[in-house]
Enzyme design. Structure first.
Site: not given
Ligand code: PGA
Length: 260
Positions: A20, A106, A108, A176, A182, A221
């Site tokens: 990220k 993704h 995000e 995901e 996260g 996570s």
């Molecule tokens: P995370 O993120 O392992 O921190 O939960 C995974 C991702 O967003 O690809």
């Protein structure tokens, strides 16, 4: 370690690191060197490892990762080949920096940049055309999960996000759940297994092709403590790792699931 069920013999599992927007040049170098050292000392793994750092680190880390047979990936690319797109990065620029992979769609990107599944499909087509392998992300929100709509939402995202081009050789799906990213919360094994089966069915129906070699990664996570439980679920062919990939030891602890 045997090949996960549902994967062709040639399709190795993947553990991919999504850094990220983290890492100055020195942090990135230290992290990549740490991981390369662990990989070189750790012997053969029955998986491929991909590191997707911020774009500022791609070229910087290319050689150290390559020397340890760790592949390089971008976190996004534009859907146009080139042109007047201030601040954006093209798929061919990623290739030029040594990338073989790119993460697309993704959550995000979808949330922070308003990316729709249609955009993701266009980006995927451009990335494939440039010679990149695509890690295509899908996942439901907490509200979708709570209202029982997770399968439908993820199925619709996948149907629209999949480009016409490409095959199981150069497209990997990452499931995901948005609420698991996260947060330290993860779906239970039955929920993950069911979603991965669903993703295979939707992929097969949409691409009307061979689904046997399709790799479906889980992301959200994943850490060194829960990796073995998650990666042992039938139909899980690897992981996309955010937070835990910012420590070489923690990330290696996840990859080590595929060790002898
Ligand atoms: P995370 O993120 O392992 O921190 O939960 C995974 C991702 O967003 O690809």
């Amino acid at each position: 370690m045997t090949q996960p069920v549902g994967s062709a013999a040639a399709a190795r599992p993947i553990v991919a690191a999504n850094w990220k927007m983290n890492g100055m040049r020195r942090d990135g170098r230290d992290l990549a060197q740490g991981l390369a050292r662990l990989k070189l000392a750790g012997g053969e793994l029955a998986c491929d490892i991909i590191v997707c750092p911020p774009v500022t680190l791609l070229f910087e880390l290319r050689d150290v990762l390559q020397a340890a047979a760790i592949a390089l990936g971008g976190q996004d690319c534009h859907d146009a080949e080139k042109g007047a797109h201030t601040g954006d990065i093209s798929a061919r620029m990623l290739v030029d920096c040594g990338c073989h992979h790119v993460i697309l769609g993704h959550s995000e990107r979808r949330a922070n940049h308003g990316e729709t599944s249609e955009t993701v499909a266009r980006k995927a087509a451009t990335a494939l055309e440039a010679g990149l392998n695509v890690i295509l992300c899908v996942g439901e929100s907490e509200a979708d999960r709570d209202t029982g709509n997770a399968l439908d939402v993820v199925g619709d995202q996948l149907k629209i996000s999949l480009p016409v081009q490409g095959s199981t050789k150069d497209i990997v799906i990452a499931y995901e759940p948005v609420w698991a990213i996260g947060t330290g919360r993860i779906p239970n094994a039955a929920q993950i297994g069911k979603m991965h089966r669903h993703i295979r069915e939707i992929y097969k129906a949409t691409k009307s092709g061979d689904v046997n070699g399709l790799r479906v990664l889980y992301g959200g996570s994943v850490n060194a403590e829960n990796a073995s439980d998650i990666l042992s679920i039938e139909g899980v062919d690897g992981a996309l790792v955010g937070g835990a990939s910012l420590s070489a030891e923690k990330f290696w602890g996840i990859c080590a699931h595929y060790g002898e």
